[in-house]
Design a protein around this motif. Structure first.
Motif, short mmCIF file in Angstrom:
data_model
loop_
_atom_site.label_atom_id
_atom_site.label_comp_id
_atom_site.label_asym_id
_atom_site.label_seq_id
_atom_site.Cartn_x
_atom_site.Cartn_y
_atom_site.Cartn_z
N ALA A 23 0.83 -1.20 0.00
CA ALA A 23 0.00 0.00 0.00
C ALA A 23 0.86 1.25 0.00
CB ALA A 23 -0.91 0.00 1.22
N ALA A 24 0.30 2.32 -0.55
CA ALA A 24 0.94 3.63 -0.54
C ALA A 24 -0.06 4.64 0.00
CB ALA A 24 1.39 4.02 -1.94
N ASP A 25 0.43 5.58 0.78
CA ASP A 25 -0.50 6.49 1.44
C ASP A 25 0.12 7.86 1.64
OD1 ASP A 25 -1.90 7.32 4.41
OD2 ASP A 25 -3.18 6.60 2.79
N SER A 26 -0.73 8.88 1.55
CA SER A 26 -0.28 10.25 1.75
C SER A 26 -0.17 10.62 3.23
CB SER A 26 -1.27 11.21 1.09
OG SER A 26 -1.43 10.92 -0.27
N TRP A 27 -0.81 9.85 4.10
CA TRP A 27 -0.94 10.23 5.50
C TRP A 27 -0.38 9.19 6.45
CZ3 TRP A 27 -1.98 15.12 6.11
CH2 TRP A 27 -2.67 15.79 5.09
N ALA A 28 0.58 8.39 6.01
CA ALA A 28 1.22 7.40 6.89
C ALA A 28 0.21 6.41 7.45
CB ALA A 28 2.01 8.08 8.01
N ARG A 31 -2.51 6.31 8.93
CA ARG A 31 -3.37 6.51 10.09
C ARG A 31 -4.67 7.19 9.68
NH1 ARG A 31 1.89 8.01 12.03
NH2 ARG A 31 2.68 6.53 13.58
N ARG A 32 -5.77 6.66 10.23
CA ARG A 32 -7.10 7.22 10.01
C ARG A 32 -7.78 7.24 11.37
NH1 ARG A 32 -4.70 7.38 5.80
NH2 ARG A 32 -5.51 6.97 3.69
N GLY A 33 -7.48 8.22 12.17
CA GLY A 33 -8.01 8.24 13.53
C GLY A 33 -7.46 7.04 14.28
N GLY A 34 -8.33 6.20 14.77
CA GLY A 34 -7.89 5.02 15.50
C GLY A 34 -7.68 3.80 14.64
N ASP A 35 -7.75 3.96 13.33
CA ASP A 35 -7.63 2.83 12.42
C ASP A 35 -6.57 3.15 11.37
OD1 ASP A 35 -10.23 0.76 10.84
OD2 ASP A 35 -8.11 0.41 11.29
N TYR A 36 -6.38 2.20 10.45
CA TYR A 36 -5.39 2.36 9.39
C TYR A 36 -6.04 2.07 8.05
CZ TYR A 36 -1.87 2.05 13.10
OH TYR A 36 -1.12 2.27 14.22
N SER A 37 -5.60 2.80 7.04
CA SER A 37 -6.04 2.53 5.68
C SER A 37 -4.99 3.12 4.73
CB SER A 37 -7.41 3.16 5.41
OG SER A 37 -7.89 2.73 4.14
N ALA A 38 -5.27 3.07 3.44
CA ALA A 38 -4.29 3.55 2.46
C ALA A 38 -5.01 4.14 1.26
CB ALA A 38 -3.38 2.41 2.01
N ASP A 39 -4.27 5.00 0.54
CA ASP A 39 -4.82 5.60 -0.67
C ASP A 39 -4.76 4.64 -1.85
OD1 ASP A 39 -3.27 8.77 0.19
OD2 ASP A 39 -5.30 8.04 0.62
N TYR A 40 -3.70 3.85 -1.91
CA TYR A 40 -3.48 3.00 -3.08
C TYR A 40 -3.08 1.60 -2.63
CZ TYR A 40 -3.22 7.60 -5.25
OH TYR A 40 -3.51 8.87 -5.66
N TRP A 41 -3.48 0.62 -3.44
CA TRP A 41 -3.25 -0.78 -3.10
C TRP A 41 -2.66 -1.54 -4.28
CZ3 TRP A 41 -4.44 -1.82 1.89
CH2 TRP A 41 -5.32 -0.96 2.54
N GLY A 42 -1.82 -2.54 -3.94
CA GLY A 42 -1.41 -3.50 -4.95
C GLY A 42 -2.47 -4.56 -5.12
N GLN A 43 -2.20 -5.52 -5.96
CA GLN A 43 -3.20 -6.56 -6.26
C GLN A 43 -3.22 -7.66 -5.20
OE1 GLN A 43 -0.22 -6.47 -7.57
NE2 GLN A 43 0.55 -8.57 -7.57
N GLY A 44 -2.20 -7.73 -4.37
CA GLY A 44 -2.15 -8.72 -3.30
C GLY A 44 -1.39 -9.97 -3.69
N THR A 45 -0.78 -10.60 -2.70
CA THR A 45 -0.09 -11.87 -2.91
C THR A 45 -0.44 -12.80 -1.76
OG1 THR A 45 2.07 -12.89 -3.36
CG2 THR A 45 2.05 -11.11 -1.75
N GLN A 46 -0.73 -14.05 -2.10
CA GLN A 46 -1.19 -15.01 -1.09
C GLN A 46 -0.01 -15.58 -0.32
OE1 GLN A 46 -4.48 -16.18 -0.31
NE2 GLN A 46 -3.40 -17.15 1.39
N VAL A 47 -0.14 -15.60 1.00
CA VAL A 47 0.81 -16.28 1.88
C VAL A 47 0.03 -17.34 2.64
CG1 VAL A 47 2.30 -16.06 3.89
CG2 VAL A 47 2.35 -14.31 2.09
N THR A 48 0.48 -18.58 2.55
CA THR A 48 -0.17 -19.68 3.24
C THR A 48 0.85 -20.35 4.14
OG1 THR A 48 -1.70 -20.04 1.40
CG2 THR A 48 -1.46 -21.82 3.00
#
Length: 124
Positions: A97-102, A104-121
């Motif tokens: 993920a990439a984010d303009s605001w590190a 943090r979203r109040g008490g939670d976390y999120s991001a501006d941009y996401w990759g497609q994801g990779t599975q870890v099992t």
């Protein structure tokens, strides 16, 4: 446009290690905080950790910090997630993920941009 490409996922036995990579453009790498989230089946997306533009390292919990290391590869515009002592409960899709605001979203976390994801099992 922000384009993130993860690699390095796969199947690993419990107790093992795995390193994920996320490649980004130089502009993205230098303009945003870079980090990792994960999402297990049937659960919400969880913040793992990240690096701010000021090279501050952020981890979701102390227990997570003890088992993972996030680092930059400046020459390759890449951010890494090194995971050790893996447990079956670490099984998830891991997202860069990439984010303009590190993240943090109040008490939670999120991001501006996401990759497609990779599975870890992680097998027991």
């Amino acid at each position: 446009q922000v384009h993130l490409v993860e690699s390095g996922g796969g199947l690993v036995q419990a107790g093992g290690s795995l390193r994920l990579s996320c490649a980004a453009s130089a502009r993205t790498f230098n303009s945003y905080a870079m980090g990792w989230f994960r999402q297990a089946a049937g659960k919400g997306r969880e913040f793992v950790g990240g690096i701010t533009r000021n090279d501050e390292y952020i981890y979701s919990t102390d227990s997570m910090k003890a088992r993972v290391t996030i680092s930059r590869g400046n020459a390759k515009n890449t951010v890494y997630l090194q995971m050790n002592s893996l447990k079956p409960e670490d099984t998830a899709v891991y997202y860069c993920a990439a984010d303009s605001w590190a993240f943090r979203r109040g008490g939670d976390y999120s991001a501006d941009y996401w990759g497609q994801g990779t599975q870890v099992t992680v097998s027991s």
